[in-house]
Design a protein around this motif. Structure first.
Motif, PDB file in Angstrom:
ATOM      1  N   UNK A   1       4.222   7.915   0.570  1.00  0.00           N
ATOM      2  CA  UNK A   1       4.126   6.906   1.627  1.00  0.00           C
ATOM      3  C   UNK A   1       3.429   5.645   1.115  1.00  0.00           C
TER       4      UNK A   1
ATOM      5  N   UNK B   1       5.901   3.678  -0.735  1.00  0.00           N
ATOM      6  CA  UNK B   1       6.833   3.025   0.192  1.00  0.00           C
ATOM      7  C   UNK B   1       6.222   1.766   0.782  1.00  0.00           C
ATOM      8  N   UNK B   2       4.960   1.880   1.210  1.00  0.00           N
ATOM      9  CA  UNK B   2       4.289   0.731   1.818  1.00  0.00           C
ATOM     10  C   UNK B   2       4.128  -0.406   0.807  1.00  0.00           C
TER      11      UNK B   2
ATOM     12  N   UNK C   1       7.132  -2.498   0.111  1.00  0.00           N
ATOM     13  CA  UNK C   1       7.536  -3.475   1.127  1.00  0.00           C
ATOM     14  C   UNK C   1       6.809  -4.803   0.977  1.00  0.00           C
ATOM     15  N   UNK C   2       5.773  -4.852   0.166  1.00  0.00           N
ATOM     16  CA  UNK C   2       5.047  -6.110  -0.036  1.00  0.00           C
ATOM     17  C   UNK C   2       5.926  -7.069  -0.838  1.00  0.00           C
TER      18      UNK C   2
ATOM     19  N   UNK D   1      -1.341  -5.064  -3.440  1.00  0.00           N
ATOM     20  CA  UNK D   1      -0.493  -6.138  -2.922  1.00  0.00           C
ATOM     21  C   UNK D   1      -1.006  -7.426  -3.537  1.00  0.00           C
TER      22      UNK D   1
ATOM     23  N   UNK E   1       9.014   2.319   6.890  1.00  0.00           N
ATOM     24  CA  UNK E   1       8.295   3.299   6.086  1.00  0.00           C
ATOM     25  C   UNK E   1       7.998   4.575   6.867  1.00  0.00           C
TER      26      UNK E   1
ATOM     27  N   UNK F   1       2.433 -11.784   3.330  1.00  0.00           N
ATOM     28  CA  UNK F   1       1.545 -11.145   2.355  1.00  0.00           C
ATOM     29  C   UNK F   1       1.882  -9.666   2.181  1.00  0.00           C
ATOM     30  N   UNK F   2       1.860  -8.935   3.287  1.00  0.00           N
ATOM     31  CA  UNK F   2       1.921  -7.471   3.195  1.00  0.00           C
ATOM     32  C   UNK F   2       3.340  -6.923   3.261  1.00  0.00           C
ATOM     33  N   UNK F   3       4.170  -7.563   4.055  1.00  0.00           N
ATOM     34  CA  UNK F   3       5.579  -7.166   4.104  1.00  0.00           C
ATOM     35  C   UNK F   3       6.392  -8.334   4.641  1.00  0.00           C
TER      36      UNK F   3
END
Lengths: 94, 488
Positions: A72, A75-76, A79-80, A88, B102, B332-334
Motif C-alpha cells: 500500500x 501504491x501511495x 501516485x505522487x 514524495x 489506492x 504535491x502528493x497526488x
C-alpha cells in the motif's frame, strides 16, 4: 459587485493562477451569482442558530497506529507526481 | 436463452441466473456488447473495465457454490468519483487524469463482496460540480433518448448507462440533486438516501455536509435492493447512521405510522407556482397527484415558509465546503503537478492547469463567502437559514409522511443551452437541494413525459420522506404509474 483586485486576492488565497480572460469572465459571473445570494441578507434570522442536519453529531475515536503494508505504501508513493525513493519529492522551501 | 436487456431488472436477472437461463459471463457480455454498440455516441463511460468478465466468472462460481446474493453477477456502472482499488478514478478532471485509486470505497467493497460486476466508470461533471455533465474534462454525455440533449448531472454517465441498457444499475453521488436530476432527465429511478445512510469512505468529497452516495435503477424495487447492500454504519465514515438512529428499532419511523396505513402526501403548492417551471412538468406532476388521490391517498397542502431560500443557502454552503475540500489538490502528493518558479507557484500552476472553470468558480466563491468580513453575512447566516428550512420540513412531517414536488423544473435541455450562464444552470437544482440541506432522503421516479421536437422526454416526480424513512419512498414510489418507456 466584485472588483478585479478583490478577485485577485481571492485567487491568491485559493492558490489559483488566473489569466486576464479568467478575471474578465469571473467578475461578470460573480456579479450575477452574488446578486442572487445577496437576497439572503433580507432574511430575518437569529445568528446563534446552528445549521445542524438531522441526528448527526460528532463521533470520536481513540487515536491508534495503523500499520500500512509495504504494497500500500508503494501504491501511495506511486501516485505522487514525483518521488525519490521512499519520499514524495517537492521543491526546496528553505 | 436470449438475453433481452430492455426487459431485465435486478430481480429478474437474478432469477434467470439462479435458474441457469444464462450465466453471469453471458449477461456481462451482453452489456459489454451493448456498450460497444451505443457508447460511441452516448459517451456514458470514461472507461470500460477490461476485467469485467473475470468478475463475472467469479460470480458464476459463487452461484454454482450456492453463495449467491441478489447482486451476484449483476452488471453495475460506477461514477468516476468512487474509488475502485487499482482503477483510475479521475472525477472527470484533468487533475486526476492518471490517478489510480489506492483502496476500495466502502460501497465498492460491499458490492464486490456480493459478487456484483463493475462494468466501468461513468462520466460526470468535474468533481461532481454541475447539472449536465458538460463540465466533464472528457466531453459531454448525451441523453440516450435524444442525443442533442444533456443526460443531466452531475451523475449523467450513470443515468445514461442505465437508461440505454448499458448497465443494469449504477452508483452516483448527490450533493444537490446529482442523482435525482439526471434520473429524471433519463427516465430512470434515482435515490439520494438519508444523510449518513451510506458510507462515503472512498468517494471524493465535494460538500461534506451534503454528499450522499445512492443508486440508479430501472425500478424502485431495484433501487431498494442496491440500498440494502450499500447502506450501514462504517467506522471509516463517522457520519454514518444505523437503522436505529431515526426510528424505534421496529422498522417504524418517528411518528409511528405502522404497516398497512397509506402514507399521507404533502404538496407545497406555494413553491410550485413560479414561472420558471415548465408547463409539461407541472401537468405530469398534477396528474401524479390526482392518481394518488384516486388510489385513496390523502393529499394535504403544506407550507414550507423558508423553502424559497433553499437554493441561495445551497449556493453559499456548497461552495464554502468545495473550497475546503478542493484544497487537498496541491500538486504535491497526488494528481497533476505543473511546475512553477518555486514550491508555492507550483500550487498556482497545478490548480489552474488541473481544474476546469466551474471548479475554479466554486472554489473562489467559497473563498469569498468564508473570508473575514463576509463570513457572518454569508456562511453563518446561510447555516441559520438552513436550520430554519430543516425545521419547516420536520414540522410538515408531523402531519404528512411524504412530500412531493417535481424533480427538476424542466425536462432534459439541449446541450449548450445553459453553459453560458452559470446562474441558469444553478436554477436546475431548485427542487433537489432541499433534501441535501435537510439531510432527508428523496427519490426521483419517472411519472410522465412530454413531446419535444418529436421525441418523448421523461419527467420525474420527487418524493421526500422523514430522516431514515427510505421505506416510505419505496412503498409510495412503487405506486407511481408512468406512461413513459417500457414496462419492466
Amino acid at each position: 459587485m466584485i472588483t478585479v483586485t478583490e478577485l485577485e486576492k481571492l485567487a491568491e488565497l485559493a492558490r489559483i493562477k488566473l489569466t486576464d480572460d479568467d478575471k474578465r469572465s469571473l467578475t461578470k459571473e460573480f456579479d450575477s451569482i452574488l446578486g442572487y445570494i445577496d437576497q439572503l441578507k433580507k432574511v430575518e434570522v437569529s445568528l446563534d442558530a446552528e445549521g445542524r442536519v438531522g441526528a448527526v453529531k460528532n463521533v470520536v475515536r481513540a487515536d491508534g497506529v495503523i500499520v500500512t503494508s509495504p504494497e500500500d505504501r508503494e501504491r501511495l508513493l506511486d501516485e505522487a507526481p514525483q518521488r525519490i525513493g521512499e519520499f514524495v519529492a517537492v521543491k526546496k522551501i528553505l | 436463452m436470449p438475453i433481452k436487456l430492455g426487459e431485465l431488472t435486478i430481480k429478474k436477472a437474478h432469477d434467470h441466473l439462479m435458474k441457469g437461463d444464462f450465466t453471469a459471463v453471458e449477461l456481462t457480455r451482453a452489456y459489454l456488447d451493448e456498450i460497444k454498440k451505443k457508447d460511441g455516441e452516448i459517451h456514458a463511460y470514461l472507461e470500460v473495465f477490461g476485467d469485467a468478465l473475470d468478475a463475472a466468472k467469479r460470480a458464476d462460481q459463487m452461484i454454482e457454490e450456492g453463495r449467491a446474493g441478489l447482486l451476484t453477477g449483476i452488471p453495475i456502472a460506477i461514477k468516476d468519483n468512487i474509488l475502485i482499488k487499482g482503477k483510475i478514478a479521475s472525477a472527470a478532471s484533468k487533475m486526476l487524469e492518471d490517478h489510480h485509486a489506492t483502496y476500495d470505497a466502502t460501497v465498492i467493497a460491499k458490492l464486490a463482496q456480493q459478487g456484483a460486476v463493475f462494468l466501468g466508470r461513468t462520466n460526470m461533471d468535474e468533481f461532481a460540480m454541475g447539472g449536465s455533465t458538460e463540465n466533464s474534462a472528457y466531453g459531454v454525455t448525451k441523453n440516450p433518448l435524444d442525443p442533442t440533449r444533456v443526460a443531466g448531472g452531475s451523475s449523467g454517465g450513470s443515468a445514461a448507462a442505465v437508461a440505454a441498457n448499458m448497465a443494469l444499475a449504477a452508483l452516483g453521488s448527490d450533493t444537490g440533486g446529482s442523482i435525482r436530476q439526471p434520473a429524471s432527465f433519463c427516465g430512470v429511478v434515482g435515490l439520494k438516501p438519508t444523510y449518513g445512510r451510506v458510507s462515503r469512505y472512498g468517494v471524493m468529497a465535494m460538500g461534506s455536509s451534503l454528499d450522499q452516495i445512492g443508486p440508479f435503477a430501472k425500478t424502485v424495487g431495484d433501487a431498494k435492493i442496491l440500498l440494502d447492500v450499500i447502506k450501514g454504519k462504517d467506522a471509516k465514515d463517522g457520519t454514518t447512521i444505523g437503522d436505529e438512529t431515526y426510528n424505534d428499532g421496529k422498522g417504524r419511523s418517528e411518528n409511528g405510522r405502522g404497516g398497512g396505513k397509506k402514507a399521507v402526501i404533502g404538496v407545497p403548492r406555494h413553491f410550485l407556482s413560479g414561472d420558471g417551471i415548465d408547463k409539461a412538468v407541472m401537468e405530469a406532476f398534477d396528474e401524479s397527484i390526482v392518481s394518488f388521490e384516486k388510489k385513496g391517498y390523502e393529499i394535504k397542502e403544506i407550507k414550507l415558509p423558508n423553502i424559497s431560500y433553499s437554493l441561495l443557502v445551497y449556493y453559499i454552503i456548497m461552495p464554502a465546503e468545495v473550497s475546503a475540500n478542493m484544497a487537498r489538490f496541491d500538486g504535491m502528493r497526488f494528481g497533476l503537478r505543473k511546475e512553477g518558479e518555486n514550491g508555492i507557484r507550483d500550487y498556482f500552476e497545478s490548480r489552474r492547469a488541473g481544474f476546469g472553470s466551474e471548479v475554479i468558480r466554486r472554489i473562489l466563491l467559497g473563498t469569498y463567502v468564508l473570508s473575514s468580513g463576509y463570513y457572518d453575512a454569508y456562511y453563518n447566516r446561510a447555516n441559520a437559514v438552513r436550520k430554519m428550512i430543516t425545521d419547516d420540513f420536520l414540522g410538515a412531517f408531523k402531519s404528512v409522511d411524504v412530500i412531493m414536488t417535481p424533480t427538476a423544473p424542466s425536462p432534459a435541455f439541449r446541450i449548450g443551452e445553459k453553459t453560458a450562464d452559470p446562474m441558469a444552470m444553478y436554477l436546475e437544482d431548485i427542487f433537489t437541494v432541499t433534501a441535501n440541506l435537510t439531510g432527508l432522503p428523496a427519490i426521483s421516479v419517472p411519472c410522465g413525459s412530454t413531446m419535444r421536437d418529436g421525441v418523448e422526454l421523461p419527467i420525474g416526480l420527487q418524493i421526500t420522506a422523514r430522516h431514515g424513512d427510505e421505506e416510505s419512498l419505496f412503498s409510495v414510489g412503487e405506486e407511481v404509474r408512468c406512461s413513459f418507456g417500457e414496462e419492466v
